[in-house]
Design a protein around this motif. Structure first.
Motif, mmCIF file in Angstrom:
data_model
loop_
_atom_site.group_PDB
_atom_site.id
_atom_site.type_symbol
_atom_site.label_atom_id
_atom_site.label_comp_id
_atom_site.label_asym_id
_atom_site.label_seq_id
_atom_site.Cartn_x
_atom_site.Cartn_y
_atom_site.Cartn_z
ATOM 1 N N PHE A 53 -59.298 -51.607 -89.822
ATOM 2 C CA PHE A 53 -58.366 -52.564 -89.214
ATOM 3 C C PHE A 53 -57.886 -52.074 -87.842
ATOM 4 C CE2 PHE A 53 -56.730 -54.391 -93.511
ATOM 5 C CZ PHE A 53 -57.894 -55.131 -93.607
ATOM 6 N N ILE A 54 -57.917 -50.740 -87.658
ATOM 7 C CA ILE A 54 -57.453 -50.121 -86.411
ATOM 8 C C ILE A 54 -58.537 -49.143 -85.960
ATOM 9 C CG2 ILE A 54 -55.670 -48.620 -85.400
ATOM 10 C CD1 ILE A 54 -53.751 -49.689 -87.593
ATOM 11 N N GLU A 55 -58.754 -49.057 -84.653
ATOM 12 C CA GLU A 55 -59.748 -48.100 -84.148
ATOM 13 C C GLU A 55 -59.040 -47.065 -83.279
ATOM 14 O OE1 GLU A 55 -62.917 -49.860 -81.858
ATOM 15 O OE2 GLU A 55 -63.510 -47.848 -81.195
ATOM 16 N N LEU A 56 -59.331 -45.786 -83.538
ATOM 17 C CA LEU A 56 -58.682 -44.717 -82.768
ATOM 18 C C LEU A 56 -59.434 -44.473 -81.462
ATOM 19 C CD1 LEU A 56 -57.883 -42.015 -85.469
ATOM 20 C CD2 LEU A 56 -56.384 -43.756 -84.554
ATOM 21 N N ALA A 57 -58.683 -44.080 -80.423
ATOM 22 C CA ALA A 57 -59.323 -43.725 -79.152
ATOM 23 C C ALA A 57 -59.932 -42.326 -79.279
ATOM 24 C CB ALA A 57 -58.298 -43.762 -78.043
ATOM 25 N N SER A 58 -60.951 -42.049 -78.479
ATOM 26 C CA SER A 58 -61.667 -40.773 -78.606
ATOM 27 C C SER A 58 -61.009 -39.550 -77.953
ATOM 28 C CB SER A 58 -63.088 -40.922 -78.067
ATOM 29 O OG SER A 58 -63.809 -41.719 -78.938
ATOM 30 N N PRO A 59 -60.381 -39.649 -76.761
ATOM 31 C CA PRO A 59 -59.862 -38.417 -76.126
ATOM 32 C C PRO A 59 -58.896 -37.664 -77.037
ATOM 33 C CG PRO A 59 -59.735 -40.255 -74.623
ATOM 34 C CD PRO A 59 -60.108 -40.832 -75.956
ATOM 35 N N LEU A 60 -58.971 -36.334 -76.968
ATOM 36 C CA LEU A 60 -58.154 -35.509 -77.876
ATOM 37 C C LEU A 60 -56.655 -35.689 -77.648
ATOM 38 C CD1 LEU A 60 -59.887 -32.058 -78.417
ATOM 39 C CD2 LEU A 60 -59.489 -33.890 -80.052
ATOM 40 N N ALA A 61 -56.247 -35.871 -76.367
ATOM 41 C CA ALA A 61 -54.819 -36.061 -76.064
ATOM 42 C C ALA A 61 -54.291 -37.297 -76.793
ATOM 43 C CB ALA A 61 -54.614 -36.195 -74.562
ATOM 44 N N ASN A 62 -55.098 -38.366 -76.798
ATOM 45 C CA ASN A 62 -54.693 -39.601 -77.491
ATOM 46 C C ASN A 62 -54.636 -39.375 -78.997
ATOM 47 O OD1 ASN A 62 -55.753 -40.106 -74.889
ATOM 48 N ND2 ASN A 62 -55.764 -42.272 -75.348
ATOM 49 N N TYR A 63 -55.591 -38.570 -79.494
ATOM 50 C CA TYR A 63 -55.629 -38.298 -80.928
ATOM 51 C C TYR A 63 -54.409 -37.473 -81.368
ATOM 52 C CZ TYR A 63 -57.239 -36.722 -85.480
ATOM 53 O OH TYR A 63 -57.311 -36.460 -86.823
ATOM 54 N N TRP A 123 -55.551 -56.248 -86.999
ATOM 55 C CA TRP A 123 -54.192 -55.757 -87.258
ATOM 56 C C TRP A 123 -53.275 -56.294 -86.174
ATOM 57 C CZ3 TRP A 123 -52.854 -53.429 -91.626
ATOM 58 C CH2 TRP A 123 -51.666 -52.708 -91.697
ATOM 59 N N ASN A 124 -51.966 -56.300 -86.416
ATOM 60 C CA ASN A 124 -51.021 -56.653 -85.341
ATOM 61 C C ASN A 124 -49.691 -55.935 -85.545
ATOM 62 O OD1 ASN A 124 -49.363 -58.275 -87.082
ATOM 63 N ND2 ASN A 124 -50.959 -59.852 -86.967
ATOM 64 N N TYR A 125 -48.783 -56.102 -84.592
ATOM 65 C CA TYR A 125 -47.501 -55.386 -84.626
ATOM 66 C C TYR A 125 -46.708 -55.697 -85.898
ATOM 67 C CZ TYR A 125 -48.258 -54.426 -79.665
ATOM 68 O OH TYR A 125 -48.774 -53.994 -78.475
#
Lengths: 154, 159
Positions: A53-63, A123-125
């Motif tokens: 339902f949600i996709e995570l961003a790849s950069p480590l800082a974002n993770y 997904w939404n808020y």
């Protein structure tokens, strides 16, 4: 930038949690923290990795920002909300503080999307707010059980 | 979701059952702590394992799989549960032998070695599979930190 924002928010939430008066005993705080983290981590895992339902961003800082949000900011915020629910103040004040708390969580959620910590797929808020509120309600009842459990011994 | 599609009689599953049985049998030891401390130590073990699995065992870092599959299954929950008694046993022996000062440091290092060995067995039987260049010895500092945090948590609760 994203890690600066989320580490600052983590600091803010932790400081508020330590500094603000609380009706919770330290055992209750420890119990609540563990329970909320368990619900948030397991729920997030199901929504993100299993149901996509949600996709995570790849950069480590974002993770790392994502991890700070889910394992520190949300649990401490919900704990503060529960502390207000259990304090001897009027229902109107409790309602007001709860609305402020969920506005704060909504803003952090909004920041997560804007700063590309993760992306909504199906997904939404509103679903996020429902999920956090559900965790708060469940934690409230589990805390009541924990109080009974410790009361018997004392 | 593949919640119920595990091989419940594979050797890795049997290892987890044994760990659960041995771990929870520590509750039969003579009582040393109030019930709430015992409960909170068990809960800490379960939570810490969940946090590690959530942060380094999955999502973007994804350093290991449990039971050969990167999916969320009932066996994962049992595996978290099998780690629950360890903080209790760690603190139980710490109080039983009255480790203080530099002996606490040695005790923590010893426990971390024991934990790495146990993780080695879990890897050998296939309960854990490392990925993305992760090695068994990387876990040693993680255990050092976790055991030290458990000690801090215990003293904070008892203060």
């Amino acid at each position: 930038m994203v890690l600066v924002v989320f580490s600052s928010l983590t600091w803010l939430v932790m400081m508020l949690s330590i500094m603000l008066p609380s009706v919770l005993k330290k055992e209750e705080k420890a119990f609540l923290f563990c329970v909320i983290v368990l619900f948030i981590c397991n729920g997030s895992w199901i929504f993100i990795e299993e149901l996509k339902f949600i996709e995570l961003a790849s950069p480590l800082a974002n993770y790392f920002s994502f991890l700070l949000f889910r394992t520190v900011i949300i649990p401490f915020s919900i704990m503060m909300g529960l502390s207000v629910w259990l304090s001897p103040i009027s229902f109107f004040k409790k309602k007001r503080v709860t609305i402020i708390l969920y506005c704060f969580l909504f803003l952090v959620e909004w920041a997560s999307i804007k700063l590309h910590v993760y992306y909504y797929q199906k997904w939404n808020y509103l679903y996020s707010m429902f999920f956090y509120f559900f965790v708060q309600i469940i934690s409230y009842f589990l805390l009541r059980w924990f109080r009974q459990f410790t009361c018997k011994e004392e | 979701m593949v919640f119920f599609s595990d091989n419940y009689l594979a050797k890795e599953s049997i290892f987890i059952y044994c760990l659960l049985l041995l771990g929870f049998s520590t509750l039969l030891l003579p009582k040393k702590f109030p019930r709430k401390i015992t409960f909170l130590l068990f809960l800490l073990g379960y939570t810490v394992d969940t946090i590690y699995d959530y942060s380094i065992g999955g999502h973007k870092l994804n350093f290991y799989d449990t039971f050969h599959i990167p999916r969320y299954t009932l066996m994962d929950l049992l595996m978290y549960l099998s780690f629950a008694p360890f903080p209790y046993l760690f603190i139980y022996l710490y109080e039983h032998f009255q480790f203080r000062r530099y002996r606490t440091v040695l005790y923590t290092i010893g426990w971390s070695f024991f934990a790495v060995c146990l993780e080695g067995v879990a890897t050998y039987v296939g309960a854990l599979t490392y990925k993305n260049g992760y090695q068994l010895y990387y876990s040693f500092p993680i255990y050092l930190f976790t055991q030290s945090f458990t000690l801090f948590y215990y003293h904070w609760l008892r203060r």
